[in-house]
Scaffold this motif. Sequence first.
Motif, PDB file in Angstrom:
ATOM      1  N   GLU A   4      30.931  -3.008  10.495  1.00  0.00           N
ATOM      2  CA  GLU A   4      30.964  -2.537   9.392  1.00  0.00           C
ATOM      3  C   GLU A   4      29.950  -1.936   8.829  1.00  0.00           C
ATOM      4  OE1 GLU A   4      33.805  -2.577   7.216  1.00  0.00           O
ATOM      5  OE2 GLU A   4      34.944  -3.327   9.094  1.00  0.00           O
ATOM      6  N   ARG A   5      28.580  -2.377   9.151  1.00  0.00           N
ATOM      7  CA  ARG A   5      27.513  -1.549   8.611  1.00  0.00           C
ATOM      8  C   ARG A   5      27.335  -0.306   9.440  1.00  0.00           C
ATOM      9  NH1 ARG A   5      22.958  -6.567   8.039  1.00  0.00           N
ATOM     10  NH2 ARG A   5      24.190  -7.755   6.424  1.00  0.00           N
ATOM     11  N   GLY A   6      27.450  -0.511  10.735  1.00  0.00           N
ATOM     12  CA  GLY A   6      27.535   0.686  11.521  1.00  0.00           C
ATOM     13  C   GLY A   6      28.507   1.749  11.034  1.00  0.00           C
ATOM     14  N   MET A   7      29.558   1.398  10.871  1.00  0.00           N
ATOM     15  CA  MET A   7      30.610   2.576  10.431  1.00  0.00           C
ATOM     16  C   MET A   7      30.160   3.002   9.007  1.00  0.00           C
ATOM     17  SD  MET A   7      32.729   2.960  12.486  1.00  0.00           S
ATOM     18  CE  MET A   7      34.026   3.968  11.891  1.00  0.00           C
ATOM     19  N   GLU A   8      29.648   2.458   8.279  1.00  0.00           N
ATOM     20  CA  GLU A   8      29.114   3.030   7.017  1.00  0.00           C
ATOM     21  C   GLU A   8      27.955   4.041   7.169  1.00  0.00           C
ATOM     22  OE1 GLU A   8      29.812  -0.861   4.139  1.00  0.00           O
ATOM     23  OE2 GLU A   8      27.842  -0.300   4.369  1.00  0.00           O
ATOM     24  N   VAL A   9      26.906   3.661   8.281  1.00  0.00           N
ATOM     25  CA  VAL A   9      25.925   4.345   8.578  1.00  0.00           C
ATOM     26  C   VAL A   9      26.448   5.698   9.220  1.00  0.00           C
ATOM     27  CG1 VAL A   9      23.874   4.711   9.771  1.00  0.00           C
ATOM     28  CG2 VAL A   9      24.384   2.738   8.465  1.00  0.00           C
ATOM     29  N   PHE A  10      27.236   5.636  10.187  1.00  0.00           N
ATOM     30  CA  PHE A  10      27.855   6.673  10.934  1.00  0.00           C
ATOM     31  C   PHE A  10      28.405   7.744   9.863  1.00  0.00           C
ATOM     32  CE2 PHE A  10      28.474   3.746  14.821  1.00  0.00           C
ATOM     33  CZ  PHE A  10      27.171   3.743  15.036  1.00  0.00           C
ATOM     34  N   SER A  11      29.120   7.127   8.856  1.00  0.00           N
ATOM     35  CA  SER A  11      29.879   8.203   8.175  1.00  0.00           C
ATOM     36  C   SER A  11      28.773   8.942   7.102  1.00  0.00           C
ATOM     37  CB  SER A  11      30.769   7.125   6.930  1.00  0.00           C
ATOM     38  OG  SER A  11      31.784   6.622   7.930  1.00  0.00           O
ATOM     39  N   LEU A  12      27.664   8.783   7.243  1.00  0.00           N
ATOM     40  CA  LEU A  12      26.580   9.131   6.160  1.00  0.00           C
ATOM     41  C   LEU A  12      25.852  10.158   6.844  1.00  0.00           C
ATOM     42  CD1 LEU A  12      26.102   6.157   3.487  1.00  0.00           C
ATOM     43  CD2 LEU A  12      27.086   8.375   3.188  1.00  0.00           C
ATOM     44  N   CYS A  13      25.943  10.002   8.127  1.00  0.00           N
ATOM     45  CA  CYS A  13      25.057  10.712   9.146  1.00  0.00           C
ATOM     46  C   CYS A  13      25.468  12.278   9.158  1.00  0.00           C
ATOM     47  CB  CYS A  13      24.662  10.187  10.291  1.00  0.00           C
ATOM     48  SG  CYS A  13      23.604   8.584  10.335  1.00  0.00           S
ATOM     49  N   ASP A  14      24.377  13.393   8.974  1.00  0.00           N
ATOM     50  CA  ASP A  14      24.657  14.769   9.117  1.00  0.00           C
ATOM     51  C   ASP A  14      24.616  14.910  10.867  1.00  0.00           C
ATOM     52  OD1 ASP A  14      25.138  15.651   6.335  1.00  0.00           O
ATOM     53  OD2 ASP A  14      23.105  14.525   6.423  1.00  0.00           O
ATOM     54  N   PHE A  15      23.792  14.154  11.565  1.00  0.00           N
ATOM     55  CA  PHE A  15      23.624  14.263  12.982  1.00  0.00           C
ATOM     56  C   PHE A  15      23.119  13.245  13.509  1.00  0.00           C
ATOM     57  CE2 PHE A  15      20.032  16.022  10.908  1.00  0.00           C
ATOM     58  CZ  PHE A  15      18.865  15.785  11.450  1.00  0.00           C
ATOM     59  N   PHE A  16      22.943  13.160  14.914  1.00  0.00           N
ATOM     60  CA  PHE A  16      22.479  12.015  15.681  1.00  0.00           C
ATOM     61  C   PHE A  16      21.750  12.352  16.700  1.00  0.00           C
ATOM     62  CE2 PHE A  16      26.714  10.934  13.914  1.00  0.00           C
ATOM     63  CZ  PHE A  16      26.604   9.433  13.629  1.00  0.00           C
TER      64      PHE A  16
ATOM     65  N   LEU B 227      21.176   5.360   1.405  1.00  0.00           N
ATOM     66  CA  LEU B 227      21.631   6.415   2.372  1.00  0.00           C
ATOM     67  C   LEU B 227      22.176   7.500   1.249  1.00  0.00           C
ATOM     68  CD1 LEU B 227      22.295   5.155   5.748  1.00  0.00           C
ATOM     69  CD2 LEU B 227      20.136   6.207   4.826  1.00  0.00           C
ATOM     70  N   LEU B 228      23.299   6.876   0.367  1.00  0.00           N
ATOM     71  CA  LEU B 228      23.889   7.773  -0.332  1.00  0.00           C
ATOM     72  C   LEU B 228      23.123   8.246  -1.570  1.00  0.00           C
ATOM     73  CD1 LEU B 228      27.277   5.580  -1.076  1.00  0.00           C
ATOM     74  CD2 LEU B 228      27.215   7.971  -0.409  1.00  0.00           C
ATOM     75  N   GLY B 229      22.223   7.609  -1.983  1.00  0.00           N
ATOM     76  CA  GLY B 229      21.421   7.991  -3.081  1.00  0.00           C
ATOM     77  C   GLY B 229      20.250   9.117  -2.411  1.00  0.00           C
ATOM     78  N   ILE B 230      19.971   8.968  -1.134  1.00  0.00           N
ATOM     79  CA  ILE B 230      18.842   9.971  -0.577  1.00  0.00           C
ATOM     80  C   ILE B 230      19.825  11.280  -0.436  1.00  0.00           C
ATOM     81  CG2 ILE B 230      17.781  10.717   1.607  1.00  0.00           C
ATOM     82  CD1 ILE B 230      17.331   7.429   1.761  1.00  0.00           C
ATOM     83  N   ARG B 231      21.241  11.037   0.288  1.00  0.00           N
ATOM     84  CA  ARG B 231      21.879  12.192   0.483  1.00  0.00           C
ATOM     85  C   ARG B 231      22.186  13.128  -0.763  1.00  0.00           C
ATOM     86  NH1 ARG B 231      27.069  13.558   2.789  1.00  0.00           N
ATOM     87  NH2 ARG B 231      27.053  14.219   4.883  1.00  0.00           N
ATOM     88  N   ALA B 232      22.469  12.323  -2.014  1.00  0.00           N
ATOM     89  CA  ALA B 232      22.696  13.119  -2.718  1.00  0.00           C
ATOM     90  C   ALA B 232      21.682  14.107  -3.509  1.00  0.00           C
ATOM     91  CB  ALA B 232      22.929  12.148  -4.237  1.00  0.00           C
TER      92      ALA B 232
ATOM     93  N   GLU C 107       0.773  -1.044   0.120  1.00  0.00           N
ATOM     94  CA  GLU C 107       0.121   0.088   0.100  1.00  0.00           C
ATOM     95  C   GLU C 107       0.861   1.264  -0.047  1.00  0.00           C
ATOM     96  OE1 GLU C 107      -3.573   1.860   2.687  1.00  0.00           O
ATOM     97  OE2 GLU C 107      -2.925  -0.305   2.956  1.00  0.00           O
ATOM     98  N   GLY C 108       2.083   1.126   0.128  1.00  0.00           N
ATOM     99  CA  GLY C 108       2.861   2.461   0.199  1.00  0.00           C
ATOM    100  C   GLY C 108       3.239   3.192  -0.922  1.00  0.00           C
ATOM    101  N   ARG C 109       3.571   4.261  -1.037  1.00  0.00           N
ATOM    102  CA  ARG C 109       3.717   5.214  -2.166  1.00  0.00           C
ATOM    103  C   ARG C 109       5.223   5.534  -2.052  1.00  0.00           C
ATOM    104  NH1 ARG C 109      -1.588   8.692  -3.240  1.00  0.00           N
ATOM    105  NH2 ARG C 109      -3.227   7.105  -3.027  1.00  0.00           N
ATOM    106  N   ARG C 110       5.564   5.808  -3.267  1.00  0.00           N
ATOM    107  CA  ARG C 110       6.796   6.181  -3.593  1.00  0.00           C
ATOM    108  C   ARG C 110       7.192   7.596  -2.925  1.00  0.00           C
ATOM    109  NH1 ARG C 110       6.412   6.546  -8.483  1.00  0.00           N
ATOM    110  NH2 ARG C 110       7.067   4.292  -8.940  1.00  0.00           N
ATOM    111  N   ALA C 111       8.285   7.619  -2.066  1.00  0.00           N
ATOM    112  CA  ALA C 111       8.801   8.839  -1.585  1.00  0.00           C
ATOM    113  C   ALA C 111       9.197   9.687  -2.426  1.00  0.00           C
ATOM    114  CB  ALA C 111       9.837   8.464  -0.286  1.00  0.00           C
ATOM    115  N   ILE C 112       9.013  11.177  -2.439  1.00  0.00           N
ATOM    116  CA  ILE C 112       9.243  12.245  -3.123  1.00  0.00           C
ATOM    117  C   ILE C 112      10.185  12.941  -2.315  1.00  0.00           C
ATOM    118  CG2 ILE C 112       8.933  14.128  -4.557  1.00  0.00           C
ATOM    119  CD1 ILE C 112       8.218  11.469  -5.648  1.00  0.00           C
ATOM    120  N   PHE C 113      11.551  13.100  -2.460  1.00  0.00           N
ATOM    121  CA  PHE C 113      12.421  13.883  -1.604  1.00  0.00           C
ATOM    122  C   PHE C 113      12.772  15.540  -2.164  1.00  0.00           C
ATOM    123  CE2 PHE C 113      13.574   9.456  -0.647  1.00  0.00           C
ATOM    124  CZ  PHE C 113      13.310   9.651   0.790  1.00  0.00           C
TER     125      PHE C 113
END
Length: 717
Positions: A316-328, A280-285, A252-258
């Motif tokens: 490893e997954r945590g470090m990837e996510v942490f590197s892409l976060c602007d704030f926490f 996350l890289l795609g969203i950040r871009a 039922e979900g709809r495509r997010a428009i950022f």
Amino acid sequence: MKWPALLRKLRRPSGRTPLAGHLDRFERRVVAGWAADTSDFSRPVQVVLVVDGMPAAMTGASALRPDLTSAGIGEGRHAYEFAIPNLSLRGARQVETFALRMETAKELGLADEAGALRRGLDAARFAQMATRGGGRILRLGTRAVPARRDVARRDHERSAPGPVAFLDICDLLAVLEERALVTGIQRVVSGLILTSLSQSSRLPAFEFCAPAEDGEIVVLPGEGLRRLVGKALSGTAAQAELSADVAAIRDEGRRAIFRPGDRYVITGAYWIIPDYAPTLLGIRARGVRICAYIHDLIPFTAGRFVDAASLAEVRERGMEVFSLCDFFLTNSSFVERQLGCFLSTETGRRPPARVVPLPHELPRGPHMAQVDAVPAHPRPYVLCVSTLEGRKNHLLLFDVWAALLRKYGAEAVPDLVLVGHWGWGIAEFRDLCRVTGFLAGRIVVKHDLGDGELLALYRGCLFTAFPSFVEGWGMPVGESLAAGKLCVASKSSSIPEVGGDFCDYIDPCDPLSAFEVFERAIFDPSHRRDRERAIAAAFRPRSWDETTFSFHEAVEALAEDSAASVEKVPLLKADIAYSLENLPGDVLRPWSHKVARLALAEGWHGLESWGAWSSRPEAKLRFFTDEAPGEELVVTLRLVPPPGLDEARLRLESGGMQEEARLRGAAPQEIRLGARVEKGGEVELTLLSDPRDLCADGLRDLHVGLAAFSFSRVRDI
């Protein structure tokens, strides 16, 4: 397979093989089950995923599964799982899994000397191997591949003109696809959902969302989520019903428009999705600010309490996510301090963070209606609510209760009621319970309770116990105080933040002094009454409303504060060879080198031990540098031809420059091309493979592989 049948199979394995196991689940993007060597549960077992007769992937059966522990299958660390890449299994008819030992895989030529599955094996060749393997290879199960359902998904209509906070709840959905109750972090996410939806008119614009099977972010329907979470917290719904509800909500979900300036918040377990970083890289871009709500740093600061089979991957997954976060956001001051020190040490950056403490009360809602109808426990009891695992320190409780029974006798000592599922690292406690008859019945284990039943247990107990070694918060401590009950709690980590002056604290490493605290709480009723009066008079439980408003306010404030200083990720330096190796034991290579994996921007499969394959004919490599725009570079790529091909053709493009290349043979080859630094220090390279030059391994299309890269300034060469 029913557990009695499973146990019969374990007791009487076939005469040809001690291997046992099952393919339990094939849904969405996961094939999962278990496998074990019943002659020696400590011996590692490999599982091969076979698609239409062709071996496609291999993994170890070593992950923890609590139901295996409960069934007495070793210590329960015999589960396997294959994450199916997006858009795979095109045209496939069936999947199978096979169990064997690594030495068998190498002997048959199924694995190379390094233990990696050999690529390019066809169905006939694997059939020969299986025949030669005889009883040393066990088919665990077969599943038909269902026809792919294409959901006609419409775009989400934004209701607010300004920024929107997209709250990712993918971990909750993943959990409810597999089990009927939520605990820990997923309980927090559930409470956030219920309260945010009930208070939506008073909050900044937000939507709940999750990545879809095709990689798109999907906005989820609020009413469907409200019903789903209510069922999960009530403890009355069957797992199959919840799984069906999750599927319906996704459809039922709809495509997010950022839009630039939006916020994307990871609300729960950041390690749940294996390919989170590209999403996350795609969203950040698109100019969206990324945030993660951090509930603890236990995998990084207390790894001994995490299942060793998954620890390296979680880190490893945590470090990837942490590197892409602007704030926490963090759930406690303790975690906020840990996070700041950790990021500063490991990454050299310290993004802004704000503490959003968790509530003390259980989530409210219709699911709590049955609380008064719950039958009382037949004897006086002390309550301990937590997963039964080593970190929660149930051994201390066992030692204390055994000493109490020796000193006072069985009739005088209250029951110890433990509420939680069996986890990992708990074998010694289980063994002690088994040989003592759970201390002659004084230890009682309950699980699969809804929130109403849990609240009734809180209200009816003498007091509660929480001796954990380390926490990020400690929800049962607050829930006990909110019910008006004293908690005898560990004084470690974040727990004193939760309990303040209203708990009796113990050293989790000192059972002798802990005995005295428990003894007083049990046998001195006036002490309990005094503590309960103090709780009633002065303890102010934090509500879900308070936490939810603080959460949304913090997201808005930090997003605004960070908007002016967007970090470049990944920021790389010239004249450094960036290897894309992904080795579990690689703990000495600094993250400043590993961060180059985030340059795999579009069109790549996940990292393997040597690097990554491109997943389509056009793949992009994107990174940033401090060099000035217009600076000319020479980029060196260490490329790997698709397996099984004599020659592969490709074209490399960057900043209007291009280079033709041919890869011959199987060995990695270095290719150089010119590039130019663009605005903001961005460097982008496109790898264009001939669509005919690929290897299909049953699960994936493999085009060119990338093992390492580097760049230098032309003027320095």
